[in-house]
Write a protein that holds these residues in place. Structure first.
Motif, PDB file in Angstrom:
ATOM      1  N   ARG A  14       0.831  -1.206   0.000  1.00 35.83           N
ATOM      2  CA  ARG A  14       0.000   0.000   0.000  1.00 35.83           C
ATOM      3  C   ARG A  14       0.873   1.266   0.000  1.00 35.83           C
ATOM      4  NH1 ARG A  14      -5.251   0.647   3.735  1.00 35.83           N
ATOM      5  NH2 ARG A  14      -6.010   2.555   2.798  1.00 35.83           N
ATOM      6  N   ALA A  18       1.214   4.192  -2.960  1.00 32.12           N
ATOM      7  CA  ALA A  18       0.379   5.309  -2.487  1.00 32.12           C
ATOM      8  C   ALA A  18       0.362   6.480  -3.464  1.00 32.12           C
ATOM      9  CB  ALA A  18       0.831   5.766  -1.107  1.00 32.12           C
ATOM     10  N   ALA A  19       1.513   6.853  -3.995  1.00 31.77           N
ATOM     11  CA  ALA A  19       1.567   8.001  -4.920  1.00 31.77           C
ATOM     12  C   ALA A  19       0.774   7.705  -6.197  1.00 31.77           C
ATOM     13  CB  ALA A  19       3.013   8.352  -5.253  1.00 31.77           C
ATOM     14  N   HIS A  21      -1.700   5.580  -6.498  1.00 31.54           N
ATOM     15  CA  HIS A  21      -3.111   5.518  -6.117  1.00 31.54           C
ATOM     16  C   HIS A  21      -3.687   6.922  -5.973  1.00 31.54           C
ATOM     17  CE1 HIS A  21      -6.266   3.667  -3.176  1.00 31.54           C
ATOM     18  NE2 HIS A  21      -6.795   4.022  -4.317  1.00 31.54           N
ATOM     19  N   LYS A  22      -2.939   7.794  -5.318  1.00 30.50           N
ATOM     20  CA  LYS A  22      -3.386   9.174  -5.128  1.00 30.50           C
ATOM     21  C   LYS A  22      -3.543   9.888  -6.471  1.00 30.50           C
ATOM     22  CE  LYS A  22      -2.344  13.424  -2.654  1.00 30.50           C
ATOM     23  NZ  LYS A  22      -1.435  14.075  -1.715  1.00 30.50           N
ATOM     24  N   SER A  23      -2.590   9.677  -7.358  1.00 34.47           N
ATOM     25  CA  SER A  23      -2.649  10.297  -8.683  1.00 34.47           C
ATOM     26  C   SER A  23      -3.906   9.871  -9.431  1.00 34.47           C
ATOM     27  CB  SER A  23      -1.398   9.922  -9.479  1.00 34.47           C
ATOM     28  OG  SER A  23      -1.488  10.381 -10.798  1.00 34.47           O
ATOM     29  N   ASP A  25      -6.712   8.611  -8.063  1.00 32.41           N
ATOM     30  CA  ASP A  25      -7.885   9.116  -7.341  1.00 32.41           C
ATOM     31  C   ASP A  25      -8.146  10.591  -7.595  1.00 32.41           C
ATOM     32  OD1 ASP A  25      -8.572   6.721  -6.229  1.00 32.41           O
ATOM     33  OD2 ASP A  25      -7.789   7.170  -4.235  1.00 32.41           O
ATOM     34  N   HIS A  26      -7.097  11.354  -7.882  1.00 34.18           N
ATOM     35  CA  HIS A  26      -7.256  12.789  -8.086  1.00 34.18           C
ATOM     36  C   HIS A  26      -7.490  13.184  -9.545  1.00 34.18           C
ATOM     37  CE1 HIS A  26      -5.889  12.899  -3.952  1.00 34.18           C
ATOM     38  NE2 HIS A  26      -6.442  14.087  -3.898  1.00 34.18           N
ATOM     39  N   GLN A  31     -12.640  12.168  -9.633  1.00 35.01           N
ATOM     40  CA  GLN A  31     -13.106  13.159  -8.665  1.00 35.01           C
ATOM     41  C   GLN A  31     -14.572  13.522  -8.871  1.00 35.01           C
ATOM     42  OE1 GLN A  31     -11.430  15.137  -6.015  1.00 35.01           O
ATOM     43  NE2 GLN A  31     -10.488  13.107  -6.092  1.00 35.01           N
ATOM     44  N   ARG A 160      -4.131   5.171 -15.224  1.00 38.29           N
ATOM     45  CA  ARG A 160      -4.034   6.631 -15.324  1.00 38.29           C
ATOM     46  C   ARG A 160      -3.827   7.050 -16.780  1.00 38.29           C
ATOM     47  NH1 ARG A 160      -3.929  11.643 -12.287  1.00 38.29           N
ATOM     48  NH2 ARG A 160      -3.532  13.056 -13.987  1.00 38.29           N
TER      49      ARG A 160
END
Length: 176
Positions: A14, A18-19, A21-23, A25-26, A31, A160
């Motif tokens: 995880r 994380a980076a 996943h965050k990218s 999600d954003h 969004q 992505r």
């Protein structure tokens, strides 16, 4: 690797992704799904954009000669460097878990009558728990773990890239 603690592999995987996943999600297409101003058109656009990368992730698993999750019920042959399969499964199953949150947001914004099967078809928590336990067992050595992390990062990057490509195609079409 200190494997004494239960959940260590999952937490490390995880953190390692994380980076990425965050990218993902954003991304605006993700969004808008959780925003209060979601429209039916945005919901449809997001589904169209996510269909291709999701299907490609499943196709990658098939091409690797491995089963499509729920992985908790299957034991793949991990010979020939296919340990990256576990990383891709982690991303695929994680997206299914996150879908429950998105489904609630979509229904809150658009009502219960809007079609939402793509997000509503999550796996049961016990299956995800079994998957995580299997990850702990299968990724015992550092090399296997690093291959799984690489597979997970590739899956996030592919997802992505597909959302960005959809966004680009949409803008090109609107400029015509």
């Amino acid at each position: 690797m200190n494997r004494c603690r239960r959940g260590y592999g999952h937490q490390t995987l995880r953190r390692a992704t994380a980076a990425a996943h965050k990218s993902l999600d954003h991304h605006w297409l993700m969004q808008c799904l959780t925003g209060s101003g979601l429209t039916c058109e945005q919901h449809a656009e997001s589904l169209v954009a996510m269909c291709r990368p999701h299907a490609q992730l499943e196709a990658d698993l098939v091409e690797l000669g491995q089963p499509i999750p729920p992985a908790s019920q299957m034991r793949p042959d991990l010979s020939d460097g296919q340990v990256a399969w576990w990383g891709r499964v982690y991303v695929l199953e994680g997206s299914r878990q996150g879908s429950a949150v998105i489904a609630r947001c979509v229904h809150c914004s658009l009502g219960d009558s809007v079609p939402c099967r793509f997000f509503g078809g999550t796996i049961v928590p016990e299956d995800f728990s079994r998957l995580l336990a299997t990850l702990e067992h299968e990724l015992e050595d550092e090399d296997a773990f690093e291959q799984a992390v690489a597979g997970a990062r590739e899956a996030f990057a592919d997802y992505r890239a597909e959302l960005d490509a959809f966004d680009s195609r949409k803008r090109d079409f609107e400029l015509r």
